[in-house]
Scaffold this active site. Structure first.
Site, PDB file in Angstrom:
ATOM      1  N   ASP A  37      96.462 107.601  26.542  1.00 39.46           N
ATOM      2  CA  ASP A  37      97.038 106.776  26.349  1.00 39.46           C
ATOM      3  C   ASP A  37      96.509 105.084  26.789  1.00 39.46           C
ATOM      4  O   ASP A  37      96.043 104.972  27.476  1.00 39.46           O
ATOM      5  CB  ASP A  37      98.281 106.000  26.483  1.00 39.46           C
ATOM      6  CG  ASP A  37      98.874 106.313  28.081  1.00 39.46           C
ATOM      7  OD1 ASP A  37      98.229 107.208  28.739  1.00 39.46           O
ATOM      8  OD2 ASP A  37      99.453 105.794  28.027  1.00 39.46           O
ATOM      9  N   GLU A  63     100.192 108.173  30.909  1.00 41.35           N
ATOM     10  CA  GLU A  63     100.069 108.085  31.609  1.00 41.35           C
ATOM     11  C   GLU A  63     100.396 106.422  32.178  1.00 41.35           C
ATOM     12  O   GLU A  63     101.013 106.568  33.344  1.00 41.35           O
ATOM     13  CB  GLU A  63      98.699 108.112  32.322  1.00 41.35           C
ATOM     14  CG  GLU A  63      97.831 108.591  33.571  1.00 41.35           C
ATOM     15  CD  GLU A  63      97.279 107.536  33.786  1.00 41.35           C
ATOM     16  OE1 GLU A  63      97.191 107.136  35.501  1.00 41.35           O
ATOM     17  OE2 GLU A  63      97.422 106.428  33.459  1.00 41.35           O
TER      18      GLU A  63
END
Length: 411
Positions: free
Chosen positions: A85, A180
């Site tokens: 991400d 994350e």
């Protein structure tokens, strides 16, 4: 390593074509955004096509794979981990990369139409990379080097080993995680399934970075409850939740904000306020490397709430905080410094000077270390993460890939 930099650039540009921003507003599902799963599927197929084994993709978007050992000597299983991400702090796509070759050290016009200029006055650190090839964006989105540069370095290193079976290595495990950037990258990470003796997150910044100390982190939601009364007759009756929020922020320690701190100095960071006279929500980060100071920061917020409730009436302010991750230093120093030393040795082997410093943030490795998987952090080469002026020197990305190879290589 023939055409390595060209391969890295092609692979990185492929990965940043996926807009994989995670979302704090959708944390009840994993991954928090569907495009992360699209990239995860793409990566799983790529790893299979390269020839890795045990390639898996679970329902939460975690990708894992194995490069089996090609030597007879029994050694440790080493893991390499990056996240898929990108941060929700700036527009995430479509990313339009701008490659500046042989950078001359001057300001860079990223977007002539919108008059977006990368200024060396604002970002003088870029001058370290004069005469190198640097990847920017057109100034309208982030680049995504955090952490697609890490994924690029890892996958390309695995490809290199497969193309050069004469280079001996033990069993290597790789893992790519979602979410994350919203603090949930390890929520469903199966350490036992991953099966590594130790690992490295490839999720750091500029060239040479090697980190095994990070913030203790908590996130807090402060809710202010007011009372709305017609403004014409509000005297002595109205209680404005927005005013309470403003007073709260003024009472926070003046110098303990990100813009005034560095190194191991902790902070409070208000990053979101929304509401009305009746109710206002404030989102805040609490960070400190020192565990005692970290706990004291949470106590301070509770004392502030008590003060407000005494001043403005019971129930005027409520604090709801939760811990996100802790400083991995205590884990690494307790019997795992050999993992750090291995990375230092690998960097020096390829001509990179290790730069050891505390992370003013966190990584998946912080949580994984507490889950039993010692996991320091390696550089990716990128800089100015989470913003429109992010950049990535390609020579630094190449060094990140070579560092992964050198760590994994058996001598």
């Amino acid at each position: 390593m023939e055409n390595l930099q060209e391969k890295l650039l092609q692979r990185f540009e492929d990965y940043i074509s996926f807009n994989t921003q995670s979302s704090e507003a959708n944390i009840q599902v994993s991954p928090s955004t569907p495009n992360q799963l699209v990239l995860a599927k793409h990566l799983a197929e790529e790893l299979k096509a390269l020839g890795l084994s045990d390639v898996s993709l679970d329902d939460h978007g975690y990708v894992m794979a194995t490069l089996p050992a090609n030597c007879s000597e029994k050694g440790p299983v080493i893991g390499f981990i990056s996240h898929m991400d990108t941060a929700p702090d700036a527009p995430g796509g479509p990313v339009k990369p701008v490659l500046v070759k042989d950078y001359d050290g001057k300001d860079i016009v990223l977007n002539k139409e919108k008059d977006i200029i990368f200024s060396t006055k604002d970002f003088p650190e870029v001058l370290r990379y004069k005469r190198q090839d640097i990847l920017f964006t057109d100034g309208t989105t982030l680049l995504g080097a955090d952490d697609k540069a890490g994924i690029t370095a890892i996958v390309t290193a695995m490809e290199y080993f497969l193309a050069h079976p004469e280079i001996k290595h033990g069993t290597l495990r790789i893992g790519f995680t979602p979410d994350e950037e919203v603090g949930r990258g390890t929520q469903y990470f199966d350490v036992k399934k991953f099966g590594a003796d130790f690992a490295y997150t490839v999720d750091g910044g500029e060239l040479g970075g090697l980190e095994y100390e990070n913030f203790n982190a908590a996130n807090a939601v402060i809710t202010f409850h007011g009372r709305s009364v017609h403004t014409g007759s509000a005297r002595g009756k109205m209680k404005n939740a927005l005013t309470l929020a403003g007073e709260w922020q003024q009472l926070l320690p003046a110098g303990e904000k990100p813009e005034y701190t560095e190194a191991r100095e902790g902070f409070f960071h208000v990053y979101g306020i929304s509401g009305t006279v009746e109710i206002c929500r404030m989102d805040m980060l609490i960070r400190d490397h020192d565990k005692q100071k970290f706990e004291a920061r949470k106590v301070l917020l509770e004392k502030m709430a008590d003060f407000f409730n005494a001043k403005y009436g019971a129930g005027s302010v409520a604090v709801n905080s939760h811990d996100v991750y802790y400083n991995m230093l205590s884990v690494i120093e307790n019997g795992h410094m050999d993992v750090v030393e291995r990375a230092q040795k690998a960097m020096k082997k390829i001509g990179v000077t290790p730069v050891i410093s505390p992370i003013r943030g966190g990584t998946d490795g912080a949580v994984l270390s507490y889950k039993g998987l010692p996991c320091p952090n390696l550089f990716t080469g990128g800089a100015n993460f989470h913003g429109r002026f992010e950049y990535l020197p390609l020579q630094s990305l190449e060094k990140a890939c070579k560092t992964v190879i050198a760590i994994a290589e058996e001598e």
